[in-house]
Design a protein around this motif. Structure first.
Motif, PDB file in Angstrom:
ATOM      1  N   GLN A  89       0.688   4.666  -3.589  1.00 39.01           N
ATOM      2  CA  GLN A  89       0.009   5.939  -3.334  1.00 39.01           C
ATOM      3  C   GLN A  89      -0.314   6.691  -4.623  1.00 39.01           C
ATOM      4  O   GLN A  89      -1.299   7.427  -4.700  1.00 39.01           O
ATOM      5  N   HIS A 144      -3.929   6.750  -6.287  1.00 41.01           N
ATOM      6  CA  HIS A 144      -5.070   7.428  -5.654  1.00 41.01           C
ATOM      7  C   HIS A 144      -5.949   6.434  -4.891  1.00 41.01           C
ATOM      8  O   HIS A 144      -7.043   6.060  -5.330  1.00 41.01           O
ATOM      9  N   ILE A 145      -5.457   6.010  -3.763  1.00 36.59           N
ATOM     10  CA  ILE A 145      -6.167   5.036  -2.931  1.00 36.59           C
ATOM     11  C   ILE A 145      -7.429   5.672  -2.354  1.00 36.59           C
ATOM     12  O   ILE A 145      -7.388   6.753  -1.756  1.00 36.59           O
ATOM     13  N   GLN A 157       5.418   4.948   7.746  1.00 36.93           N
ATOM     14  CA  GLN A 157       4.368   4.304   6.967  1.00 36.93           C
ATOM     15  C   GLN A 157       4.014   2.969   7.614  1.00 36.93           C
ATOM     16  O   GLN A 157       4.813   2.396   8.369  1.00 36.93           O
ATOM     17  N   LYS A 202       0.832  -1.210   0.000  1.00 37.69           N
ATOM     18  CA  LYS A 202       0.000   0.000   0.000  1.00 37.69           C
ATOM     19  C   LYS A 202       0.864   1.257   0.000  1.00 37.69           C
ATOM     20  O   LYS A 202       0.568   2.237  -0.703  1.00 37.69           O
ATOM     21  N   ASP A 203       1.953   1.235   0.783  1.00 32.69           N
ATOM     22  CA  ASP A 203       2.832   2.408   0.859  1.00 32.69           C
ATOM     23  C   ASP A 203       3.413   2.763  -0.496  1.00 32.69           C
ATOM     24  O   ASP A 203       3.758   3.917  -0.751  1.00 32.69           O
TER      25      ASP A 203
END
Length: 506
Positions: A13, A16-17, A233, A9-10
């Protein structure tokens, strides 16, 4: 290299999560990504990349599920504790999303191999720090026992070393830590570590994320990152644990090496090394117990060190480390040589990969390596260990700087052993001596011509091309060689003798 969804996930970015449900402390279990294609059952080790509308509304969820969705997933996924997901905008192309995720996996696999190679090569903490910075994009530090292990040459009396460690002696190191930092090598050799334990605190107005390691129940050091370059993060927790695993490997290099194998295999190998005849019904159970068979393909490796190296410590450290490095392959030490028996049929590592890892290890340590030929009868082990021993001894004496394979180096090794025991001139016959004398008196090149002619399998064409002379000149030289020596170069025995002798003389 295993990842978790927080780490991924980090690095997503830019997509556009929209929403994410991840657990930073979730263990790294993901092995690779896969396009979701309507499966009704899910593999917890796979990261699924899916369009949310294609997901089943009432799934049969496993104990753990990781998803990257274009759009919001159905409610059943959001409410499930066992489900982690990252939602991104639907205007993203799913093929490009999958490719990006795949590249992240490849990137970490490459980093994992780089770390492994760095540990194999025992590179400095400075190299370690630079690699960590590539991963975290923020400073990475190690305190406590790590300095003593990673900077094994540290001497608190030397000015440069004192400056290097000045940053380790702040108020945040207590007296026990300072004692550990200055501990002698014998104390460091007793370390055994376990962990991890995480803390998140503030130091000098900077947020710090710690990974602590312990000796039994006593704190011995820490690895930490700070948010001076960027905010923390979610993925940092598990990445820090991953880095900690490699630091543990560095610590463990100083432990005494002992390979734990089945007693049956130990006994079988010792009997084979003693050249005791072993019946098949005696040896098969020992091999079967570890999943090997007599007829598997094997190769033996011998690893020794240069005479200038510190004998026992280097070998013990190397053997301990190689047992991890080479995975399910049998390793033992005998007569100050590390022997490795690689089962090519059963090993998870290919022979080229084993050789690659050993080259990295050799290039950064005072070690030499020799290989036997491949063999298919385990009961002939004694002969092939002897081949590997001959090669590694040859490598040590000649400072080869590269692993030596038996098949490619048998002739140079045999000639070296002859040179090592005798003066080469002993083998020069009277007839050949006349040729050397003729060259010396007449400034001719008959010996050089003879070498080329024999090396080119008696081909005049190849010899004249190699020496840049006319065919008539080449033929004349060959005739003169036979006239002066009184030998016929067409005689196979004469030809073999001359070839070996000229190689022996260099």
């Amino acid at each position: 290299m295993l990842l978790n969804l927080s780490i991924l996930k980090d690095r997503l970015q830019a997509l556009h999560i929209l929403q994410a449900q991840t657990d930073p402390m979730q263990k790294r279990t993901l092995k690779f990504p896969r396009h979701y294609q309507g499966e009704t059952t899910f593999d917890p080790s796979v990261l699924y990349v899916a369009v949310s509308e294609n997901l089943p509304l009432n799934p049969d969820l496993p104990e753990h599920l990781c998803l990257i969705c274009l759009g919001f997933p159905p409610a059943a996924y959001v409410s499930a504790k066992e489900c982690e997901f990252v939602c991104i905008r639907t205007d993203n192309d799913i093929t490009q999303v999958f490719q990006l995720v795949l590249e992240i996996f490849y990137e970490f696999e490459s980093l994992n191999e780089t770390f492994k190679d760095m540990i194999i090569a025992r590179q400095s903490y400075e190299t370690f720090g630079k690699l960590c910075y590539r991963i975290f994009q923020t400073p990475v530090s190690a305190f406590g026992t790590f300095e003593k292990v990673l900077f094994i040459e540290y001497d608190k009396e030397k000015e440069n070393d004192a400056i290097r460690y000045a940053g380790c002696l702040g108020d945040y190191l207590d007296n026990e830590e300072r004692c550990i930092l200055y501990a002698d090598k014998d104390w460091v050799n007793t370390l055994s570590v376990h962990g991890p334990a995480f803390m998140h605190s503030t130091m000098y107005s900077t947020n710090i994320l710690y990974y602590n390691l312990f000796r039994q129940d006593h704190y011995i050091g820490r690895i930490m990152i700070e948010d001076s370059c960027r905010e923390f993060q979610d993925g940092d927790y598990m990445l820090l644990e991953w880095i900690g695993d490699y630091l543990r490997m560095l610590l463990e290099q100083n432990q005494e090496f002992h390979f734990e194998a089945s007693q049956g295999l130990e006994n079988l190998i010792q009997r084979l090394l003693s050249d005791i005849k072993v019946q098949e019904n005696q040896g098969e159970p020992a091999l079967s117990a570890i999943g090997w068979e007599k007829s598997d393909e094997y190769i033996c490796t011998a690893i020794s060190q240069l005479p200038s190296a510190s004998l026992d410590s280097t070998l013990n450290n190397a053997a301990f480390f190689l047992s991890d490095l080479l995975e399910d392959n049998y390793i033992f030490i005998q007569n100050h040589i590390i022997y490795q028996i690689l089962n090519l049929t059963r090993s998870p590592l290919s022979l080229p990969e084993v050789q690659r890892r050993l080259r990295i290890f050799q290039n950064n340590n005072a070690l030499q390596i020799g290989y036997s030929t491949i063999f298919c009868n385990f009961y002939e082990l004694h002969n092939y260990l002897l081949q590997a021993t001959l090669m590694v001894n040859y490598a040590v004496q000649t400072h080869s700087g590269r692993p030596l394979e038996y098949e490619k180096n048998i002739l140079p090794m045999m000639l070296w052993r002859i040179r090592d025991h005798y003066d080469s001139s002993v083998f020069v016959s009277h007839s050949l001596r006349r040729l050397f004398d003729y060259d010396a008196q007449n400034h001719s090149e008959l010996v050089m011509t003879l070498k080329s002619y024999l090396a080119n399998h008696h081909s005049l064409s190849k010899t004249m091309e190699e020496l840049y002379i006319a065919r008539s000149s080449c033929s004349y030289r060959i005739r003169r060689i036979e006239e002066i020596t009184g030998l016929s170069l067409e005689d196979p025995d004469v030809s073999l003798y001359l070839q070996l002798l000229l190689k022996l003389l260099g």
